[in-house]
Structures are given as structure tokens and as C-alpha cells.
Design a protein around this motif. Structure first.
Motif, mmCIF file in Angstrom:
data_model
loop_
_atom_site.group_PDB
_atom_site.id
_atom_site.type_symbol
_atom_site.label_atom_id
_atom_site.label_comp_id
_atom_site.label_asym_id
_atom_site.label_seq_id
_atom_site.Cartn_x
_atom_site.Cartn_y
_atom_site.Cartn_z
ATOM 1 N N LEU A 88 80.837 23.639 60.007
ATOM 2 C CA LEU A 88 81.251 24.808 59.235
ATOM 3 C C LEU A 88 80.500 26.042 59.713
ATOM 4 C CD1 LEU A 88 81.324 23.292 55.616
ATOM 5 C CD2 LEU A 88 83.272 23.716 57.138
ATOM 6 N N THR A 89 81.208 27.153 59.803
ATOM 7 C CA THR A 89 80.616 28.424 60.215
ATOM 8 C C THR A 89 80.940 29.470 59.158
ATOM 9 O OG1 THR A 89 80.782 27.951 62.586
ATOM 10 C CG2 THR A 89 80.640 30.260 61.949
ATOM 11 N N LEU A 90 79.974 30.308 58.841
ATOM 12 C CA LEU A 90 80.188 31.430 57.929
ATOM 13 C C LEU A 90 80.269 32.696 58.774
ATOM 14 C CD1 LEU A 90 80.359 32.214 54.916
ATOM 15 C CD2 LEU A 90 77.878 32.512 54.946
ATOM 16 N N ALA A 91 81.295 33.511 58.538
ATOM 17 C CA ALA A 91 81.470 34.766 59.258
ATOM 18 C C ALA A 91 81.466 35.914 58.256
ATOM 19 C CB ALA A 91 82.777 34.758 60.055
ATOM 20 N N LEU A 92 80.656 36.917 58.516
ATOM 21 C CA LEU A 92 80.504 38.049 57.606
ATOM 22 C C LEU A 92 81.137 39.286 58.217
ATOM 23 C CD1 LEU A 92 76.754 37.498 56.597
ATOM 24 C CD2 LEU A 92 78.816 36.332 55.778
ATOM 25 N N ASP A 93 82.084 39.853 57.496
ATOM 26 C CA ASP A 93 82.859 40.996 57.990
ATOM 27 C C ASP A 93 82.491 42.246 57.194
ATOM 28 O OD1 ASP A 93 84.748 42.603 59.213
ATOM 29 O OD2 ASP A 93 86.434 41.817 58.071
ATOM 30 N N GLY A 94 81.598 43.052 57.742
ATOM 31 C CA GLY A 94 81.249 44.313 57.095
ATOM 32 C C GLY A 94 80.446 44.172 55.819
ATOM 33 N N ILE A 95 79.579 43.161 55.729
ATOM 34 C CA ILE A 95 78.692 43.028 54.566
ATOM 35 C C ILE A 95 77.496 43.952 54.799
ATOM 36 C CG2 ILE A 95 77.328 41.472 53.138
ATOM 37 C CD1 ILE A 95 80.229 40.745 53.078
ATOM 38 N N GLN A 96 77.484 45.082 54.118
ATOM 39 C CA GLN A 96 76.495 46.116 54.416
ATOM 40 C C GLN A 96 75.273 46.086 53.517
ATOM 41 O OE1 GLN A 96 78.877 49.700 54.313
ATOM 42 N NE2 GLN A 96 79.674 49.340 56.373
ATOM 43 N N ASP A 97 75.306 45.323 52.459
ATOM 44 C CA ASP A 97 74.144 45.230 51.573
ATOM 45 C C ASP A 97 73.174 44.177 52.115
ATOM 46 O OD1 ASP A 97 72.885 43.655 49.007
ATOM 47 O OD2 ASP A 97 72.980 45.817 48.693
ATOM 48 N N PRO A 98 71.934 44.551 52.456
ATOM 49 C CA PRO A 98 70.996 43.585 53.037
ATOM 50 C C PRO A 98 70.660 42.433 52.096
ATOM 51 C CG PRO A 98 69.899 45.668 52.550
ATOM 52 C CD PRO A 98 71.359 45.911 52.389
ATOM 53 N N GLY A 99 70.659 42.705 50.793
ATOM 54 C CA GLY A 99 70.406 41.625 49.845
ATOM 55 C C GLY A 99 71.493 40.574 49.899
ATOM 56 N N ASN A 100 72.750 41.005 50.023
ATOM 57 C CA ASN A 100 73.867 40.070 50.143
ATOM 58 C C ASN A 100 73.787 39.276 51.444
ATOM 59 O OD1 ASN A 100 75.263 40.271 47.756
ATOM 60 N ND2 ASN A 100 76.679 41.838 48.474
ATOM 61 N N VAL A 101 73.472 39.957 52.554
ATOM 62 C CA VAL A 101 73.375 39.252 53.830
ATOM 63 C C VAL A 101 72.269 38.197 53.767
ATOM 64 C CG1 VAL A 101 72.787 39.489 56.279
ATOM 65 C CG2 VAL A 101 74.343 41.114 55.211
ATOM 66 N N GLY A 102 71.122 38.551 53.206
ATOM 67 C CA GLY A 102 70.042 37.581 53.085
ATOM 68 C C GLY A 102 70.418 36.397 52.220
ATOM 69 N N THR A 103 71.091 36.663 51.102
ATOM 70 C CA THR A 103 71.514 35.580 50.217
ATOM 71 C C THR A 103 72.557 34.699 50.896
ATOM 72 O OG1 THR A 103 71.080 36.986 48.298
ATOM 73 C CG2 THR A 103 72.436 35.039 47.934
ATOM 74 N N LEU A 104 73.442 35.298 51.670
ATOM 75 C CA LEU A 104 74.456 34.527 52.408
ATOM 76 C C LEU A 104 73.794 33.623 53.448
ATOM 77 C CD1 LEU A 104 77.051 37.382 52.615
ATOM 78 C CD2 LEU A 104 77.607 35.084 51.805
ATOM 79 N N LEU A 105 72.738 34.091 54.095
ATOM 80 C CA LEU A 105 72.011 33.232 55.031
ATOM 81 C C LEU A 105 71.365 32.060 54.288
ATOM 82 C CD1 LEU A 105 70.235 35.858 57.335
ATOM 83 C CD2 LEU A 105 72.330 34.569 57.788
ATOM 84 N N ARG A 106 70.855 32.338 53.117
ATOM 85 C CA ARG A 106 70.240 31.281 52.299
ATOM 86 C C ARG A 106 71.285 30.247 51.884
ATOM 87 N NH1 ARG A 106 66.957 32.758 46.756
ATOM 88 N NH2 ARG A 106 66.089 30.694 46.302
#
Length: 237
Positions: A98-116
Motif C-alpha cells: 500500500l502507498t499513500l499519496a498526498l496531493d497538495g496537503i499544505q498543513d505541516p501538522g496534517n503531513v506529519g500526522t499522515l506520515l504517522r
């Protein structure tokens, strides 16, 4: 004692352009630094006051100096400079797991949580469009709780990368199919767009299926990280 040039250099690493140019980033906090040391993550240097003790070479600084280089209003007793690992992009890896792809997620808190979240579900990689928040910003690192060091991240042209995929490409969209109708998948790509903009036109053209999480209440949207967690849980059953 830190020199003026060292203080300016460490403070300069707060800026994305400097991180990209030098391939280095700053991380603060006792737990985060200890986690990186334990994981043997490549660290350029560790700066610490006498309040921080660890079995790792450190450069001792005063509390006043730490306050000058810290990102935080209340400085941590330790700050480390890490090297941004060079991870070669292999498009064939999209077709396994499975791969997660992020398209224009500009909030760093969201990007960090998505990595988690990706780390929680055992994903080996996360793709980010160039307009996503920087993985190595302090806010992203803090939100990831160390997951940024365990999950490979690649900044890519998403439409181009998705065009090469031979597995289902699932995009979260309010007009999509009910996520609960999804069958478990051992290999797929889940694409999450920004909460305000949604998925870009180029990415939408590469989807094999649109999915949504049914709304029962009156909220206009669902947090990107929450949506990713629900979809990945459904696929991982």
C-alpha cells in the motif's frame, strides 16, 4: 560557546530553501532526538544543555544559546541537525504493498500526522506532490512523532507517477463510492487531497476509483489524516 555564524546557520535551517540547499534539517525535543539516536538516523550534530544526558557525542551549549537557536518559545534542552537521506525513487515499488499519496496537503501538522498513520499501517513509502508541506519542517517532524525517519518519502510529479501504476489508484472524493464497499487490498495507492481544494485535475485523471466516507452529520469536510486512516483501515482488514 556557539559562534555568531553557527547561530545564524542553525536558525537558517528553519527555512525550507536552506534545508533543500544543504540537505539538512533541525529537530528538537528529548524524545525525538533519543528516538533518532536509537534508530541510528544520520545526525550531523547534537547541541544540548547540561539538562540532557545521553550516550551520544554532544556539543554543550548554555541555556541562553539554546534559546537563540531553538524553534520553540520554551526551548528543549536538545537540538540536533540531521542529514536528509537521499532515497532513490523507484516507480516499480508502487505496484507492491500500500502507498499513500498526498496531493497538495499544505498543513505541516496534517503531513506529519499522515506520515504517522502510514507508519502505523506499515506502509513503506509516501508520495508527496511538490506543493505539499515540507517533510523536514519542525512542525511536520513534531506531528509525525518520529515516523518521518521510518517511512520513505518522495516528492514527485503525482500525475506522472500514478500513470505508471498497475494497481488500483483510489482517490478520496465526496462524490465517490462508499469506502465500506472496498475489499481488502494488498497493493493499492490511496490519494488524499487538500481539505479545501481536493484532488487536482491531473491526479483525478489518473484515478481508477473514487471513494468517500459517508457523511452522517453536517460537517463540510473531514480532516485529511482522519480520512486516510479510515481508508487504510478498510484496505488492511
Amino acid at each position: 560557546m556557539l559562534t555568531k555564524a553557527e547561530i545564524l546557520w542553525l536558525r537558517g535551517l528553519r527555512e525550507r530553501r536552506n534545508r533543500l540547499a544543504e540537505r539538512k534539517f533541525v529537530v528538537e525535543g528529548e524524545k525525538l532526538v533519543r528516538d533518532l539516536v536509537q534508530a541510528r538516523y544520520p545526525l550531523e550534530a547534537v547541541f544540548a544543555t547540561d539538562a540532557f544526558q545521553a550516550d551520544v557525542p554532544v556539543r554543550r551549549v548554555s541555556e541562553g544559546e539554546m534559546a537563540r537557536i531553538s524553534h520553540f518559545p520554551s526551548p528543549s534542552p536538545v537540538l540536533a541537525v540531521g542529514r536528509i537521506a537521499e532515497r532513490a525513487w523507484d516507480a516499480s515499488r508502487l505496484n507492491s504493498g500500500l502507498t499513500l499519496a498526498l496531493d497538495g496537503i499544505q498543513d505541516p501538522g496534517n503531513v506529519g500526522t499522515l506520515l504517522r498513520i502510514a507508519d502505523w499501517f506499515g506502509l513503506a513509502q509516501v508520495l508527496l506532490s511538490p506543493d505539499c508541506a515540507d517533510v523536514f519542517s519542525q512542525k511536520t517532524i513534531n506531528a509525525s512523532m518520529g515516523s518521518f525517519a521510518r517511512v520513505a518519502t518522495h516528492v514527485v510529479d503525482l500525475p506522472e507517477a500514478l500513470a505508471a501504476a498497475r494497481v488500483p489508484v483510489l482517490g478520496c472524493d465526496l462524490a465517490g463510492d462508499d469506502v465500506h464497499a472496498l475489499k481488502p487490498e494488498t497493493a493499492a495507492i490511496v490519494v488524499i487531497g487538500g481539505e479545501g481544494r481536493g484532488l487536482s485535475a491531473g491526479v483525478q485523471a489518473r484515478l481508477t476509483r473514487r471513494i468517500t466516507i459517508p457523511r452522517r452529520g453536517r460537517a463540510e469536510s473531514l480532516n485529511a489524516a482522519v480520512a486516510a486512516g479510515i481508508v487504510l483501515d478498510q484496505l488492511s482488514r
